[in-house]
Structures are given as C-alpha cells and as structure tokens.
Design a protein around this motif. Structure first.
Motif, PDB file in Angstrom:
ATOM      1  N   PHE A  94       0.589  -1.078   0.548  1.00 33.50           N
ATOM      2  CA  PHE A  94       0.011   0.270   0.142  1.00 33.50           C
ATOM      3  C   PHE A  94       0.485   1.311   0.427  1.00 33.50           C
ATOM      4  CE2 PHE A  94      -3.277  -2.995   1.000  1.00 33.50           C
ATOM      5  CZ  PHE A  94      -4.546  -1.926   0.312  1.00 33.50           C
ATOM      6  N   MET A  95       2.150   1.570   0.768  1.00 36.21           N
ATOM      7  CA  MET A  95       2.800   1.960   0.403  1.00 36.21           C
ATOM      8  C   MET A  95       3.102   2.463  -0.870  1.00 36.21           C
ATOM      9  SD  MET A  95       3.681   4.008   3.339  1.00 36.21           S
ATOM     10  CE  MET A  95       4.447   4.829   3.425  1.00 36.21           C
ATOM     11  N   GLN A  96       3.150   1.775  -2.026  1.00 32.79           N
ATOM     12  CA  GLN A  96       3.975   1.690  -3.309  1.00 32.79           C
ATOM     13  C   GLN A  96       2.551   2.458  -3.791  1.00 32.79           C
ATOM     14  OE1 GLN A  96       5.175  -2.403  -3.694  1.00 32.79           O
ATOM     15  NE2 GLN A  96       7.285  -1.339  -3.885  1.00 32.79           N
ATOM     16  N   ILE A  97       1.547   1.806  -3.379  1.00 34.30           N
ATOM     17  CA  ILE A  97       0.361   2.588  -3.905  1.00 34.30           C
ATOM     18  C   ILE A  97      -0.086   3.444  -3.881  1.00 34.30           C
ATOM     19  CG2 ILE A  97      -2.542   2.205  -4.102  1.00 34.30           C
ATOM     20  CD1 ILE A  97      -1.142  -0.431  -5.770  1.00 34.30           C
ATOM     21  N   GLN A  99       2.260   5.837  -3.089  1.00 32.41           N
ATOM     22  CA  GLN A  99       3.164   6.696  -3.532  1.00 32.41           C
ATOM     23  C   GLN A  99       3.177   7.121  -5.317  1.00 32.41           C
ATOM     24  OE1 GLN A  99       7.327   4.829  -3.110  1.00 32.41           O
ATOM     25  NE2 GLN A  99       7.464   5.748  -0.934  1.00 32.41           N
ATOM     26  N   VAL A 100       2.953   6.047  -5.996  1.00 31.16           N
ATOM     27  CA  VAL A 100       3.145   5.830  -7.528  1.00 31.16           C
ATOM     28  C   VAL A 100       1.005   6.607  -7.168  1.00 31.16           C
ATOM     29  CG1 VAL A 100       1.890   4.697  -9.105  1.00 31.16           C
ATOM     30  CG2 VAL A 100       3.736   3.825  -7.958  1.00 31.16           C
ATOM     31  N   TYR A 101      -0.344   6.094  -7.094  1.00 31.44           N
ATOM     32  CA  TYR A 101      -1.371   7.056  -7.574  1.00 31.44           C
ATOM     33  C   TYR A 101      -2.342   8.033  -6.208  1.00 31.44           C
ATOM     34  CZ  TYR A 101      -1.363   2.711 -10.101  1.00 31.44           C
ATOM     35  OH  TYR A 101      -1.668   2.381 -11.305  1.00 31.44           O
ATOM     36  N   PHE A 102      -1.939   8.287  -4.776  1.00 34.13           N
ATOM     37  CA  PHE A 102      -1.870   9.620  -4.391  1.00 34.13           C
ATOM     38  C   PHE A 102      -0.512  10.322  -3.327  1.00 34.13           C
ATOM     39  CE2 PHE A 102      -4.813   5.115  -3.459  1.00 34.13           C
ATOM     40  CZ  PHE A 102      -5.615   6.005  -5.001  1.00 34.13           C
TER      41      PHE A 102
END
Length: 149
Positions: A94-97, A99-102
């Motif tokens: 979720f940290m990667q999500i 960083q990319v989307y939000f």
C-alpha cells in the motif's frame, strides 16, 4: 478475451490451486503472496484507475470503491493463503500504491486553512471596537476636571 482478463483469470486459477495446497504444507509463502496480490489485486486496481480520469484520483468519493476492492483483495488472498492480515507485505504494497497514485493528494480535512470571513470578522471587529471605546472613555474621563483641586 483481452490480455488483461486472461492474465487475471490465470492468476485467479493459480490462487485457487495455491489456496488448496499451500496452507497445509507451508502456511504463508511470502514470495507467492506478493506475486498473487500483484497479479490479482494490483493488476485489477491499475485497470480500474486507468478507467478513472487522472484528475479524480484524489477524490475519495470516486476512488473509494476501487481502493476498497484493492484492500479486500489483499485480505482475501491472505485469508486463502493462511497469512496474517494486515502484515508487512501489505503495508509495503500500500505504501507503493500511495507513492504512485496518491502522492499529490492533500490530506482532506486535515490541512490548516483559513476559516470563512463570517467567522473571522467578529474576532477582528470586537477587539478593535473595544479598544476604540476604551480609548474614547479614557480621553473623555481625563478631560473632566470634576473633583480635581
């Protein structure tokens, strides 16, 4: 059938097979869990986000259902693989999500902002008026010479 759908279907079949065999043999397999949430959950999330206008990515009302689907997907994969949830893999995922989307989204409701003028005006006007009235009262009182010898 679209390539994305075939990939999701294949990953779903792998998940079903893994859910039947792996819990009995090895419990939670980190590598397989990461692969499955990437193939099942992340791929679907990417498709759903691609279908949403980029300007709406920071709108919770527009992304809530997609985000909840992603969360539920990671939970379901963990459940079927006999993994704890949430776990370090999910946290990193979720940290990667985010960083990319939000990464450009504001923390709605938590940012400090000025209150409306209808609230600010009385807090400015009342002390100014009290200062002016008190100054006028002191001047008026000092000009009265009653009782001074």
């Amino acid at each position: 059938m679209a390539p994305e759908s075939a990939s999701l279907l294949r990953a779903g079949l792998v998940l079903l097979m893994a859910a039947q065999v792996l819990p009995c043999v090895s419990g939670c397999g980190r590598g397989l869990y990461e692969k499955l949430i990437s193939e099942l959950c992340l791929d679907k999330f990417k498709l759903d986000m691609r279908g949403l206008d980029r300007g709406l990515w920071c709108s919770w009302l527009d992304t809530m259902e997609i985000y909840e689907g992603l969360t539920n997907c990671t939970f379901q994969v963990a459940l079927r693989m006999d993994c704890f949830w949430p776990n370090q893999i999910v946290d990193h995922f979720f940290m990667q999500i985010h960083q990319v989307y939000f990464h450009d989204c504001a923390l709605t409701g938590r940012l400090i902002h000025d209150p409306p003028i209808g609230i600010v005006a009385p807090f400015i006007a009342v002390p100014v008026l009290i200062t002016l009235v008190m100054t006028a009262l002191v001047v008026w009182r000092s000009k009265r010479t009653e009782g001074v010898l």
